[in-house]
Design a protein around this motif. Structure first.
Motif, mmCIF file in Angstrom:
data_model
loop_
_atom_site.group_PDB
_atom_site.id
_atom_site.type_symbol
_atom_site.label_atom_id
_atom_site.label_comp_id
_atom_site.label_asym_id
_atom_site.label_seq_id
_atom_site.Cartn_x
_atom_site.Cartn_y
_atom_site.Cartn_z
ATOM 1 N N SER A 16 1.011 -1.290 -0.420
ATOM 2 C CA SER A 16 -0.001 -0.171 0.328
ATOM 3 C C SER A 16 1.223 1.177 -0.236
ATOM 4 N N ILE A 17 1.071 1.756 -0.733
ATOM 5 C CA ILE A 17 1.900 2.851 -1.421
ATOM 6 C C ILE A 17 1.363 4.615 -0.051
ATOM 7 N N GLN A 18 2.110 4.989 0.686
ATOM 8 C CA GLN A 18 1.654 5.565 1.406
ATOM 9 C C GLN A 18 1.933 7.020 1.360
ATOM 10 N N VAL A 19 3.413 7.195 0.550
ATOM 11 C CA VAL A 19 3.944 8.106 0.131
ATOM 12 C C VAL A 19 4.088 8.918 -0.934
ATOM 13 N N ASP A 20 4.845 10.284 -1.615
ATOM 14 C CA ASP A 20 4.486 10.791 -2.713
ATOM 15 C C ASP A 20 5.918 9.674 -2.496
ATOM 16 N N MET A 21 5.628 8.865 -2.971
ATOM 17 C CA MET A 21 7.309 7.784 -4.028
ATOM 18 C C MET A 21 8.212 9.068 -4.537
ATOM 19 N N SER A 22 9.650 8.977 -4.491
ATOM 20 C CA SER A 22 10.815 9.544 -5.215
ATOM 21 C C SER A 22 11.063 8.289 -5.997
ATOM 22 N N ASP A 23 11.391 8.460 -6.671
ATOM 23 C CA ASP A 23 12.193 7.921 -8.907
ATOM 24 C C ASP A 23 12.807 6.419 -7.552
ATOM 25 N N SER B 17 17.978 16.678 -6.797
ATOM 26 C CA SER B 17 17.969 15.171 -6.278
ATOM 27 C C SER B 17 16.222 14.991 -6.594
ATOM 28 N N ASP B 18 16.239 13.549 -6.502
ATOM 29 C CA ASP B 18 15.378 13.045 -6.331
ATOM 30 C C ASP B 18 14.034 13.714 -5.891
ATOM 31 N N GLU B 19 14.322 14.035 -4.475
ATOM 32 C CA GLU B 19 13.442 14.485 -3.576
ATOM 33 C C GLU B 19 13.111 15.607 -4.291
ATOM 34 N N ASP B 20 13.661 16.310 -4.708
ATOM 35 C CA ASP B 20 13.548 17.541 -4.706
ATOM 36 C C ASP B 20 12.330 17.639 -6.136
ATOM 37 N N VAL B 21 11.820 16.842 -6.794
ATOM 38 C CA VAL B 21 11.139 16.651 -7.842
ATOM 39 C C VAL B 21 10.109 16.055 -6.867
ATOM 40 N N VAL B 22 10.477 15.896 -5.790
ATOM 41 C CA VAL B 22 8.716 15.755 -4.703
ATOM 42 C C VAL B 22 8.424 16.342 -4.400
ATOM 43 N N THR B 43 -4.418 16.974 -10.492
ATOM 44 C CA THR B 43 -4.176 16.154 -10.960
ATOM 45 C C THR B 43 -3.646 16.037 -11.902
ATOM 46 N N LYS B 44 -4.136 16.690 -13.258
ATOM 47 C CA LYS B 44 -2.783 16.785 -14.354
ATOM 48 C C LYS B 44 -1.855 17.793 -14.440
ATOM 49 N N LEU B 45 -2.272 19.086 -13.548
ATOM 50 C CA LEU B 45 -0.490 19.865 -13.389
ATOM 51 C C LEU B 45 0.182 19.128 -12.988
ATOM 52 N N VAL B 46 -0.031 18.379 -11.774
ATOM 53 C CA VAL B 46 0.868 18.049 -10.929
ATOM 54 C C VAL B 46 1.361 17.190 -11.824
ATOM 55 N N THR B 47 1.194 15.997 -11.776
ATOM 56 C CA THR B 47 2.081 15.145 -13.079
ATOM 57 C C THR B 47 2.225 15.371 -14.416
ATOM 58 N N ALA B 48 2.256 16.453 -14.554
ATOM 59 C CA ALA B 48 3.205 17.088 -15.611
ATOM 60 C C ALA B 48 4.432 18.080 -14.978
ATOM 61 N N ALA B 49 3.731 18.261 -13.705
ATOM 62 C CA ALA B 49 5.375 19.441 -13.279
ATOM 63 C C ALA B 49 6.318 18.284 -12.996
ATOM 64 N N SER B 50 5.774 17.069 -12.251
ATOM 65 C CA SER B 50 6.493 15.582 -12.124
ATOM 66 C C SER B 50 7.525 15.675 -13.679
ATOM 67 N N GLU B 51 6.774 15.400 -14.853
ATOM 68 C CA GLU B 51 7.170 14.794 -15.739
ATOM 69 C C GLU B 51 8.408 16.079 -15.934
ATOM 70 N N ARG B 54 11.590 16.288 -13.787
ATOM 71 C CA ARG B 54 12.595 15.059 -13.547
ATOM 72 C C ARG B 54 13.586 15.345 -14.850
ATOM 73 N N ASN B 55 12.372 15.943 -16.062
ATOM 74 C CA ASN B 55 13.537 16.465 -17.283
ATOM 75 C C ASN B 55 14.651 17.173 -17.001
ATOM 76 N N THR B 56 14.286 18.163 -16.479
ATOM 77 C CA THR B 56 15.108 19.203 -15.809
ATOM 78 C C THR B 56 16.340 18.616 -14.983
ATOM 79 N N LEU B 57 15.957 17.427 -14.348
ATOM 80 C CA LEU B 57 17.300 17.400 -13.547
ATOM 81 C C LEU B 57 17.864 16.575 -14.288
ATOM 82 N N ILE B 58 17.472 15.079 -15.079
ATOM 83 C CA ILE B 58 18.223 14.050 -15.818
ATOM 84 C C ILE B 58 19.007 14.929 -16.880
ATOM 85 N N TYR B 59 18.143 15.285 -17.725
ATOM 86 C CA TYR B 59 18.628 16.254 -18.958
ATOM 87 C C TYR B 59 19.195 17.097 -18.628
#
Lengths: 136, 139
Positions: A16-23, B17-22, B43-51, B54-59
């Motif tokens: 059950s994923i309860q946290v906003d997971m980092s990659d 870092s990864d944590e910063d994406v969160v 939901t759409k905006l947060v999902t777009a922001a997450s993508e 991550r691009n900003t971090l990786i690429y």
């Protein structure tokens, strides 16, 4: 880094994923699950994402990968509890959760896993009972 | 150029870092709730922001996200500016194609994020970096 706990209930592993997971947390979960499947010999994995308010392409890919890994390890994966807004967003994002079975909640997920194990038995070669019971 | 007037002080989150994406996701979510985007739009905006984070971090090799609330007089919205000083994108059309990736991902980050927001603006120069501005408006 946070770690997502994996619970064993009978023949099923429940995550059950309860946290906003980092990659990194997501990748760790993938590895932990593979190890637990082998260690416990469980035939079903239920991933409950009720608490997730988004599933992006990374988490989507992780779910697909977990489903593929568990299949190779003789376990069935069912993802349960996806929120409507998450489903809408996933489709618009263009993500098809390949090879992933879904159910609305944990209970239905468990039924699905139980049913698919029974089907496996029924489809076993030389099982004539299955054919007779199939005709109404 | 995207329309709209800034309201209030934008919040900036470094992406190292990864944590910063969160953290970017959390900041965007809080802001989207504050301007009363619908649940699906949040939901759409947060999902777009997450993508894009991550691009900003990786690429992009890291950078920042600046989140602000905007208004066009009729509606309110959330604007996010992702900026990096990375290598830039040599072929933008290709990068915006579904399924194209150089990073081993699904290739949905940029193209998918564009579909999830209302306004999408990308500026990139090879060797200088990339800046992506997205806006989601309330309905």
């Amino acid at each position: 880094m946070e770690r997502v706990p994996i619970l064993k209930i009978g023949d099923i592993l429940l995550v059950s994923i309860q946290v906003d997971m980092s990659d990194q947390t997501a990748v760790q979960l993938q590895e932990d699950l593979a190890e637990r499947i082998v260690a416990t010999g469980c035939h079903g994995v239920i991933i409950d994402i009720t608490a997730l308010d988004i599933v992006d392409s990374f988490v989507g890919r992780m779910l697909s990968t977990i489903a593929s890994i568990s299949k190779v390890l003789d376990a069935e994966t069912v993802v349960v509890g996806m929120r409507p807004a998450v489903a809408i967003t996933l489709v618009e994002l263009g993500l098809s959760l390949n090879g992933i079975r879904t159910a609305l909640n944990v209970e239905r997920g468990m039924e699905l896993i139980a049913a698919s194990r029974t089907d496996d038995w029924d489809e076993a070669p030389g099982d004539e009972d299955a054919e007779t019971t199939a005709t109404p | 150029m995207t329309a709209g007037v800034d309201l209030g002080v934008p919040a900036t989150q470094a992406i190292r870092s990864d944590e910063d994406v969160v953290r970017v996701r959390q900041l965007v979510r809080t802001t989207a709730v504050a301007v009363r985007l619908s649940l699906v739009d949040q939901t759409k905006l947060v999902t777009a922001a997450s993508e894009l984070a991550r691009n900003t971090l990786i690429y992009g090799g890291g950078g920042s996200a600046e989140v602000s609330t905007v208004s066009d007089g009729r509606r309110r919205g959330v604007r996010i500016v992702f900026a990096d000083q990375g290598p830039g994108i040599p072929d933008l059309d290709l990068a915006l194609t579904d399924g194209y990736t150089t990073g081993g991902g699904l290739g949905l980050g940029l193209s998918g994020a564009r579909r999830l927001v209302d306004d999408f603006d990308i500026r990139t120069a090879v060797g200088e970096g990339t800046t992506i501005t997205v806006t989601k408006w309330s309905r």
